[in-house]
Write a protein that holds these residues in place. Structure first.
Motif, PDB file in Angstrom:
ATOM      1  N   VAL A  56       0.426  -1.434  -0.363  1.00 18.83           N
ATOM      2  CA  VAL A  56      -0.471  -0.041  -0.392  1.00 18.83           C
ATOM      3  C   VAL A  56       1.132   1.032  -0.258  1.00 18.83           C
ATOM      4  O   VAL A  56       2.001   1.368   0.537  1.00 18.83           O
ATOM      5  CB  VAL A  56      -0.729   0.027   1.199  1.00 18.83           C
ATOM      6  N   ASP A  57       0.604   1.838  -0.791  1.00 21.40           N
ATOM      7  CA  ASP A  57       0.578   3.390  -1.171  1.00 21.40           C
ATOM      8  C   ASP A  57      -0.367   4.476   0.040  1.00 21.40           C
ATOM      9  O   ASP A  57      -0.938   4.135  -0.840  1.00 21.40           O
ATOM     10  CB  ASP A  57       1.343   4.114  -1.879  1.00 21.40           C
ATOM     11  N   VAL A  58       0.078   4.796   0.714  1.00 19.35           N
ATOM     12  CA  VAL A  58      -0.173   6.549   0.840  1.00 19.35           C
ATOM     13  C   VAL A  58       0.628   7.763   1.542  1.00 19.35           C
ATOM     14  O   VAL A  58       1.871   7.708   2.199  1.00 19.35           O
ATOM     15  CB  VAL A  58      -0.172   5.751   3.236  1.00 19.35           C
ATOM     16  N   LEU A  59       0.191   8.079   0.413  1.00 24.63           N
ATOM     17  CA  LEU A  59       1.017   9.299  -0.187  1.00 24.63           C
ATOM     18  C   LEU A  59       0.691  10.505  -0.573  1.00 24.63           C
ATOM     19  O   LEU A  59       0.162  10.892  -0.235  1.00 24.63           O
ATOM     20  CB  LEU A  59       1.469   8.870  -1.844  1.00 24.63           C
ATOM     21  N   ARG A  60       0.971  11.868   0.385  1.00 24.75           N
ATOM     22  CA  ARG A  60       0.380  13.499  -0.405  1.00 24.75           C
ATOM     23  C   ARG A  60      -0.584  13.611   0.427  1.00 24.75           C
ATOM     24  O   ARG A  60      -1.556  14.388  -0.031  1.00 24.75           O
ATOM     25  CB  ARG A  60       0.600  13.652  -1.339  1.00 24.75           C
ATOM     26  N   ASN A  61      -1.678  12.509   1.611  1.00 24.69           N
ATOM     27  CA  ASN A  61      -2.392  12.692   2.738  1.00 24.69           C
ATOM     28  C   ASN A  61      -1.736  14.323   3.559  1.00 24.69           C
ATOM     29  O   ASN A  61      -1.241  13.754   4.408  1.00 24.69           O
ATOM     30  CB  ASN A  61      -2.799  12.004   3.146  1.00 24.69           C
ATOM     31  N   ARG A  62      -3.254  14.765   4.323  1.00 25.08           N
ATOM     32  CA  ARG A  62      -3.021  15.644   4.859  1.00 25.08           C
ATOM     33  C   ARG A  62      -4.173  15.165   6.549  1.00 25.08           C
ATOM     34  O   ARG A  62      -5.111  14.808   5.931  1.00 25.08           O
ATOM     35  CB  ARG A  62      -3.338  16.860   5.013  1.00 25.08           C
ATOM     36  N   VAL A  63      -3.263  14.481   7.328  1.00 28.63           N
ATOM     37  CA  VAL A  63      -3.924  14.076   8.764  1.00 28.63           C
ATOM     38  C   VAL A  63      -4.060  14.783   9.647  1.00 28.63           C
ATOM     39  O   VAL A  63      -2.896  15.134  10.573  1.00 28.63           O
ATOM     40  CB  VAL A  63      -3.329  12.699   8.896  1.00 28.63           C
ATOM     41  N   SER A  64      -4.922  15.431   9.974  1.00 29.56           N
ATOM     42  CA  SER A  64      -5.383  16.217  11.428  1.00 29.56           C
ATOM     43  C   SER A  64      -5.818  16.180  12.105  1.00 29.56           C
ATOM     44  O   SER A  64      -7.553  14.989  11.734  1.00 29.56           O
ATOM     45  CB  SER A  64      -4.542  18.022  10.831  1.00 29.56           C
ATOM     46  N   THR A 123       0.099  -2.161  10.336  1.00 31.64           N
ATOM     47  CA  THR A 123       0.215  -3.181  11.063  1.00 31.64           C
ATOM     48  C   THR A 123      -0.092  -4.201  10.824  1.00 31.64           C
ATOM     49  O   THR A 123      -1.113  -4.028   9.242  1.00 31.64           O
ATOM     50  CB  THR A 123      -1.017  -2.658  12.404  1.00 31.64           C
ATOM     51  N   GLY A 124       1.072  -5.737  10.699  1.00 27.93           N
ATOM     52  CA  GLY A 124       0.275  -6.384  10.461  1.00 27.93           C
ATOM     53  C   GLY A 124       1.435  -6.862   9.113  1.00 27.93           C
ATOM     54  O   GLY A 124       2.388  -6.126   8.565  1.00 27.93           O
ATOM     55  N   ALA A 125       0.792  -8.488   7.919  1.00 28.44           N
ATOM     56  CA  ALA A 125       1.875  -8.086   6.840  1.00 28.44           C
ATOM     57  C   ALA A 125       1.280  -7.388   5.679  1.00 28.44           C
ATOM     58  O   ALA A 125       0.567  -7.770   4.864  1.00 28.44           O
ATOM     59  CB  ALA A 125       1.334  -9.887   6.089  1.00 28.44           C
ATOM     60  N   VAL A 126       2.122  -6.187   5.994  1.00 30.64           N
ATOM     61  CA  VAL A 126       1.754  -5.190   5.225  1.00 30.64           C
ATOM     62  C   VAL A 126       3.379  -4.563   4.639  1.00 30.64           C
ATOM     63  O   VAL A 126       4.389  -4.408   5.393  1.00 30.64           O
ATOM     64  CB  VAL A 126       1.140  -3.872   5.266  1.00 30.64           C
ATOM     65  N   GLU A 127       3.122  -4.131   3.124  1.00 28.54           N
ATOM     66  CA  GLU A 127       4.491  -3.475   2.809  1.00 28.54           C
ATOM     67  C   GLU A 127       4.347  -2.267   2.226  1.00 28.54           C
ATOM     68  O   GLU A 127       2.935  -1.916   1.585  1.00 28.54           O
ATOM     69  CB  GLU A 127       4.980  -3.798   1.534  1.00 28.54           C
ATOM     70  N   VAL A 128       4.531  -1.196   3.152  1.00 35.03           N
ATOM     71  CA  VAL A 128       3.219  -0.055   3.158  1.00 35.03           C
ATOM     72  C   VAL A 128       4.467   1.492   2.617  1.00 35.03           C
ATOM     73  O   VAL A 128       5.752   1.526   3.774  1.00 35.03           O
ATOM     74  CB  VAL A 128       3.507   0.623   4.357  1.00 35.03           C
ATOM     75  N   THR A 129       4.571   2.013   2.168  1.00 35.73           N
ATOM     76  CA  THR A 129       4.765   3.466   1.688  1.00 35.73           C
ATOM     77  C   THR A 129       4.019   4.230   2.199  1.00 35.73           C
ATOM     78  O   THR A 129       3.331   4.735   1.567  1.00 35.73           O
ATOM     79  CB  THR A 129       5.550   3.478  -0.297  1.00 35.73           C
ATOM     80  N   LEU A 130       5.246   5.379   3.083  1.00 37.73           N
ATOM     81  CA  LEU A 130       4.651   6.218   4.030  1.00 37.73           C
ATOM     82  C   LEU A 130       5.067   7.850   3.298  1.00 37.73           C
ATOM     83  O   LEU A 130       6.516   8.050   3.477  1.00 37.73           O
ATOM     84  CB  LEU A 130       4.224   6.544   5.358  1.00 37.73           C
ATOM     85  N   ALA A 131       4.791   8.723   2.490  1.00 36.34           N
ATOM     86  CA  ALA A 131       5.913   9.475   2.118  1.00 36.34           C
ATOM     87  C   ALA A 131       5.219  10.663   1.336  1.00 36.34           C
ATOM     88  O   ALA A 131       3.827  10.976   1.380  1.00 36.34           O
ATOM     89  CB  ALA A 131       5.728   9.051   0.295  1.00 36.34           C
ATOM     90  N   ASP A 132       5.457  12.206   1.890  1.00 35.99           N
ATOM     91  CA  ASP A 132       5.039  13.127   2.039  1.00 35.99           C
ATOM     92  C   ASP A 132       3.669  13.588   1.961  1.00 35.99           C
ATOM     93  O   ASP A 132       2.656  14.961   1.994  1.00 35.99           O
ATOM     94  CB  ASP A 132       5.267  13.403   0.337  1.00 35.99           C
TER      95      ASP A 132
END
Length: 555
Positions: free
Chosen positions: A270-278, A288-297
């Motif tokens: 999963v790619d999690v990119l260019r989001n704003r969380v507030s 969490t768990g058996a995942v491969e995640v890219t968290l960028a920008d």
């Protein structure tokens, strides 16, 4: 009838029979015959299923004929969203996606109307058996095309919106607001996947006036959830995923969550990119768990010091693998002494697998109690797979709001590589509150035992300045341990007579002969140059620590 009338009638019959164009033997225009128009005939129809639950897609099709001309197809529905398949150029195939819920008095159906060139039509209605929940408000409105479900307006929902398997959810700049149903409480995610692949983009997700009714497990409040699925969450905003008043202590309210608890499936990417969380309640982004995640920008904003809940901007746990780069994480701070807020928390539960392959690089952390908190027990000596790379991040904290603050903390001493990070501010200065504020705090019961180069060897032209050389003092498990010096720089080999060491990247200024490894990251950086070609062995040595040795090439 006269002989002349018989003759003309014979010619008319022949002309109709032959259907020829042109003139008759007297040069008169031909006589033509148009059969009466007939309505299209729908001969076959098909549906991929007769019953559906929320967020499912039906494939529908009809076969229709007409004696002459072409046919047009118009698809309509009493609920859900219908769209023509792009692969069916004639329009005789359609896709229908079900809503997340339906009012109790609504029976879903899809109707196709087939119209001929003559304007005559026939229709067929596909009844759909609804197996999903009832809702108390109109479902959100979407447009549908193959592979894409797009919001057509902002909407309010009291139940989860599902992304059909293999589809993208395009918010198209609109907002989805979660509210409690009459007499109940909103539970689960506002938007989540239905199958093994889902993509979410361009949506703002928020909540309004939710009851302070704490939930656990699948019922916990989340903004966007991808569970057991590959895909992406990009270019979106998640804000205000909270319950009750701003002082709720419910351990839920996650902005974006990527989860897979079934290690036999996946890993899902999963790619999690260019989001704003507030303005989230507990966690901004969870992997969490058996995942491969890219968290960028991404920008993750915790909101500053509070006393009712310890927030974490990004949480990586229980076997997840993550590349965390270019994010801006701020304001995750807790004012009580029983725990801390973290910019990034890395942990695992009892019996869960270690977080491995973790890279945290090039991020900016501002005003978090702990910028990066490694809190997973990797054993002693630490399991090499748990060693994270934490490099070239920027940490800043200008004040003290928690009894314990650190830019980087490694609670169990995982042997992680911590190097080249920029740390500033009173909140991370060991002199501000001795024993309470730290630049880097790595727990290890073992003393420093070795000096290690963290950078690779160089090939350098004669007379040119090398790249950055970094050396660090470590214990036997690879944990950094600040060490008092001095530590000497020496060179040996054919090119050694021409070697000088420098503190500046261009090798300007006075040469140096020692380095200091007593600061928070237990490292020092230097540069070298040589006026003579050949191999040179660079050594850093001091005290009882094993000497660091590296062969450099001067060309």
């Amino acid at each position: 009838m006269s002989r002349v009338d018989v003759r003309h009638l014979s010619l008319l019959v022949v002309g109709l029979a032959l259907g020829t164009a042109g003139c008759d033997e007297h040069g008169a225009p031909p006589v033509t015959y148009d059969p009466p128009a007939v309505a299209p005939s729908i001969e076959e129809f098909s549906a991929s299923s007769a019953s559906v639950g929320p967020g499912e897609v039906l494939s529908l099709g009809v076969t229709a004929t007409v004696p002459r001309g072409t046919l047009t197809y118009v698809w309509t529905t009493s609920a859900g969203t219908v769209g023509t398949r792009t692969s069916a150029s004639s329009g005789n195939e359609a896709l229908w996606t079900s809503p997340s819920c339906l009012p109790a008095d609504v029976t879903p159906s899809v109707t196709v109307t087939v119209t001929s060139d003559a304007g005559l039509s026939a229709s067929h209605t596909f009844p759909v058996i609804w197996t999903g929940p009832a809702c108390t408000r109109a479902p959100c409105a979407f447009s549908l095309e193959e592979g894409r479900l797009a919001l057509t307006a902002g909407c309010t929902t009291d139940s989860t919106l599902f992304v059909p398997d293999g589809y993208g959810f395009d918010g198209a700049g609109h907002t989805v607001t979660a509210v409690d149903p009459p007499g109940g409480a909103f539970t689960g995610a506002v938007i989540r996947n239905r199958g093994a692949t889902a993509r979410v983009r361009g949506v703002t997700v928020t909540a309004s006036g939710l009851k302070d009714d704490c939930q656990t497990g699948a019922a916990r409040l989340r903004g966007i959830l991808l569970e057991g699925a590959s895909g992406e969450v990009v270019d979106s905003e998640v804000s205000g995923i909270t319950k009750g008043l701003t002082t709720s202590g419910c351990q839920e309210g996650f902005g974006i969550e990527v989860r897979n608890d079934d290690a036999s499936r996946g890993p899902f990417r999963v790619d999690v990119l260019r989001n704003r969380v507030s303005a989230f309640q507990k966690v901004g982004i969870l992997a969490t768990g058996a995942v491969e995640v890219t968290l960028a920008d991404n920008a993750v904003e915790g909101g500053g010091p509070v006393s009712h809940i310890a927030r974490n901007g990004i949480h990586v746990s229980n076997g997840a693998r993550a590349q965390v780069t270019g994010n801006r994480v701020s304001g995750n701070a807790y004012t009580r002494a029983d725990t801390v807020g973290s910019g990034i928390l890395v942990s695992r539960g009892t019996g869960a697998p270690l977080v491995t392959g973790l890279v945290i690089e090039g991020n900016t952390f501002t005003d978090n109690d702990i910028g990066i908190y490694l809190s997973q027990d990797a054993g002693d000596p630490p399991d090499a797979s748990a060693r994270a790379r934490i490099a070239q991040n920027v940490f800043q904290h200008g004040s003290v709001s928690n009894p314990y603050q650190a830019a980087i903390a490694d609670y169990y001493g995982t042997g992680s590589l911590i190097t080249s990070n920029d740390i500033s501010g009173a909140g991370y200065d060991p002199a501000t509150v001795p024993g309470g504020t730290f630049a880097v705090d790595v727990y290890t019961p073992h003393p420093a035992s070795k000096l290690v180069f963290l950078t690779s060897a160089y090939e350098v032209a004669s007379g040119a300045c090398s790249g950055r050389v970094t050396v660090q003092s470590q214990d036997k498990g690879g944990n950094l341990v600040p060490s008092a010096g001095p530590f000497s720089l020496t060179a040996s080999g054919p090119a050694a007579p021409g070697v000088t060491f420098h503190a500046e990247p261009d090798c300007s200024g006075t040469s140096i002969t020692t380095v200091d490894l007593s600061k928070g990251q237990a490292e020092a950086a230097f540069y070298f140059k040589s006026s003579q070609p050949g191999a040179v062995t660079v050594e850093v040595s001091g005290g009882s620590l094993t000497t660091a040795t590296q062969v450099q090439a001067i060309q």
